[in-house]
Design a protein around this motif. Sequence first.
Motif, mmCIF file in Angstrom:
data_model
loop_
_atom_site.group_PDB
_atom_site.id
_atom_site.type_symbol
_atom_site.label_atom_id
_atom_site.label_comp_id
_atom_site.label_asym_id
_atom_site.label_seq_id
_atom_site.Cartn_x
_atom_site.Cartn_y
_atom_site.Cartn_z
ATOM 1 N N GLU A 11 93.157 5.428 83.870
ATOM 2 C CA GLU A 11 93.924 6.383 83.100
ATOM 3 C C GLU A 11 94.664 7.331 84.043
ATOM 4 N N PRO A 12 95.951 7.608 83.785
ATOM 5 C CA PRO A 12 96.699 8.478 84.676
ATOM 6 C C PRO A 12 96.087 9.864 84.779
ATOM 7 N N THR A 14 97.552 12.527 84.929
ATOM 8 C CA THR A 14 98.301 13.501 84.143
ATOM 9 C C THR A 14 97.596 13.809 82.831
ATOM 10 N N LYS A 15 96.893 12.850 82.253
ATOM 11 C CA LYS A 15 96.168 13.121 81.015
ATOM 12 C C LYS A 15 95.025 14.087 81.272
ATOM 13 N N ALA A 16 94.301 13.878 82.379
ATOM 14 C CA ALA A 16 93.223 14.804 82.708
ATOM 15 C C ALA A 16 93.779 16.211 82.920
ATOM 16 N N ALA A 17 94.933 16.291 83.600
ATOM 17 C CA ALA A 17 95.552 17.596 83.821
ATOM 18 C C ALA A 17 95.972 18.229 82.514
ATOM 19 N N ARG A 18 96.477 17.413 81.599
ATOM 20 C CA ARG A 18 96.893 17.945 80.303
ATOM 21 C C ARG A 18 95.705 18.510 79.540
ATOM 22 N N TRP A 19 94.559 17.794 79.597
ATOM 23 C CA TRP A 19 93.382 18.302 78.919
ATOM 24 C C TRP A 19 92.917 19.611 79.524
ATOM 25 N N THR A 20 93.019 19.758 80.863
ATOM 26 C CA THR A 20 92.668 21.028 81.494
ATOM 27 C C THR A 20 93.508 22.149 80.933
ATOM 28 N N SER A 21 94.814 21.904 80.784
ATOM 29 C CA SER A 21 95.711 22.900 80.222
ATOM 30 C C SER A 21 95.345 23.220 78.787
ATOM 31 N N ARG A 22 95.057 22.184 77.993
ATOM 32 C CA ARG A 22 94.733 22.397 76.590
ATOM 33 C C ARG A 22 93.434 23.166 76.439
ATOM 34 N N GLY A 164 106.932 3.423 64.842
ATOM 35 C CA GLY A 164 108.211 3.924 65.340
ATOM 36 C C GLY A 164 108.676 3.077 66.502
ATOM 37 N N THR A 165 109.721 3.510 67.157
ATOM 38 C CA THR A 165 110.147 2.797 68.349
ATOM 39 C C THR A 165 109.122 2.997 69.453
ATOM 40 N N SER A 166 109.104 2.081 70.394
ATOM 41 C CA SER A 166 108.152 2.219 71.503
ATOM 42 C C SER A 166 108.361 3.528 72.245
ATOM 43 N N ALA A 167 109.622 3.930 72.421
ATOM 44 C CA ALA A 167 109.919 5.164 73.156
ATOM 45 C C ALA A 167 109.431 6.389 72.396
ATOM 46 N N ASP A 168 109.666 6.430 71.087
ATOM 47 C CA ASP A 168 109.257 7.594 70.299
ATOM 48 C C ASP A 168 107.737 7.679 70.172
ATOM 49 N N VAL A 169 107.094 6.533 69.977
ATOM 50 C CA VAL A 169 105.634 6.527 69.903
ATOM 51 C C VAL A 169 105.040 6.983 71.234
ATOM 52 N N ALA A 170 105.602 6.512 72.343
ATOM 53 C CA ALA A 170 105.114 6.905 73.665
ATOM 54 C C ALA A 170 105.281 8.412 73.881
ATOM 55 N N LYS A 171 106.398 8.958 73.454
ATOM 56 C CA LYS A 171 106.634 10.398 73.615
ATOM 57 C C LYS A 171 105.646 11.205 72.790
ATOM 58 N N LEU A 172 105.405 10.760 71.576
ATOM 59 C CA LEU A 172 104.456 11.458 70.705
ATOM 60 C C LEU A 172 103.067 11.491 71.320
ATOM 61 N N TRP A 173 102.588 10.317 71.744
ATOM 62 C CA TRP A 173 101.226 10.255 72.255
ATOM 63 C C TRP A 173 101.107 10.869 73.647
ATOM 64 N N LYS A 174 102.181 10.883 74.404
ATOM 65 C CA LYS A 174 102.136 11.584 75.694
ATOM 66 C C LYS A 174 101.907 13.067 75.462
ATOM 67 N N PHE A 176 100.357 14.477 72.893
ATOM 68 C CA PHE A 176 98.990 14.716 72.437
ATOM 69 C C PHE A 176 97.941 14.299 73.472
ATOM 70 N N GLY A 177 98.365 13.648 74.542
ATOM 71 C CA GLY A 177 97.432 13.280 75.599
ATOM 72 C C GLY A 177 96.670 11.998 75.344
ATOM 73 N N VAL A 178 97.217 11.122 74.510
ATOM 74 C CA VAL A 178 96.548 9.851 74.212
ATOM 75 C C VAL A 178 97.041 8.788 75.186
ATOM 76 N N TRP A 179 96.124 8.246 75.954
ATOM 77 C CA TRP A 179 96.449 7.207 76.939
ATOM 78 C C TRP A 179 96.304 5.832 76.303
ATOM 79 N N TYR A 180 97.253 4.934 76.616
ATOM 80 C CA TYR A 180 97.113 3.544 76.190
ATOM 81 C C TYR A 180 97.940 2.665 77.114
ATOM 82 N N GLN A 181 97.542 1.399 77.226
ATOM 83 C CA GLN A 181 98.287 0.448 78.043
ATOM 84 C C GLN A 181 98.048 -0.970 77.546
ATOM 85 N N LYS A 182 99.079 -1.798 77.679
ATOM 86 C CA LYS A 182 98.981 -3.208 77.291
ATOM 87 C C LYS A 182 98.172 -3.961 78.347
#
Length: 281
Positions: A11-12, A14-22, A164-174, A176-182
């Motif tokens: 997991e990147p 950046t997600k851990a950093a985002r949770w620290t901020s939150r 939604g589109t892949s780009a919009d879904v990715a922006k939304l979950w970024k 909220f801090g939700v990590w995912y990968q294919k």
Amino acid sequence: MLSRRARIPGEPATKAARWTSRLGVATVAVALAALTAGCGSGGGAGSSGVPAPSSSVGTQIDGAIPADISHLPVTDQDGRQTDLAAFRGKVLMISDSMTLCQETCPLDTANLVQTAHAVDQAHEGADVEFLTITVDPERDTPAQLAAYRRQYAPTPANWEALTGTSADVAKLWKYFGVWYQKVPEGSPPAKNWRTGQPLTYDIDHADEIFFLDSRDNERFVINGAAHVAAGTRLPATMQGFLDSDGLRNLQQPQDGSWTVSDALQTLGWLLQRTIGPPSGS
């Protein structure tokens, strides 16, 4: 699949950093809420009446959703375009999910739907909306989402499944801090429970439940695989789609798994009205 209590391998940061901020925002919000309550301010979640869930349930946050996230276009199971802003005025319970998940998502959805039924039975349905938003927009078309909702009959009127589109879904979950990968599909590949077609990939993802208040502020996050208690309906098709990890999550829930009671307590806090369990549970 993935434990939501532990940091996900790969997991990147950046997600851990985002949770620290939150978490920093949450700490300040809790302190301010305590000061405000001490000054005799009434009304609103956390000020009096129904208490906030404990930290053993999840993380308290208080942050306004920015306009570019609130107005991101998403499409519901009927092909209609909407966005988070369209639900302003209602308390939201949001689950990240995918209809072809075999480990946790069918369980999360079962708990979400059971929660929606309890809210409706308490005559609070007009003030709460339940959103299941995909992390797999490529396969979770409106038709796939509509079929998924039908599995969980009787389907709550205030539950929407969104893509939604892949780009919009990715922006939304970024945000909220939700990590995912294919990732590669297993061998032999599972088959889509709706079409019977072999799956060509899987998606590893963190599963989280987000709660927004009626003013479009993010207020609470629950982490942990769902504990589907006796009396909660898991559709036979979705139970049959579970793999060995999914069956283990169903039969032997992990410590810290979230329950319908946890969700109802959180919604009750945001509404400042106690909501009991659905009848028959």
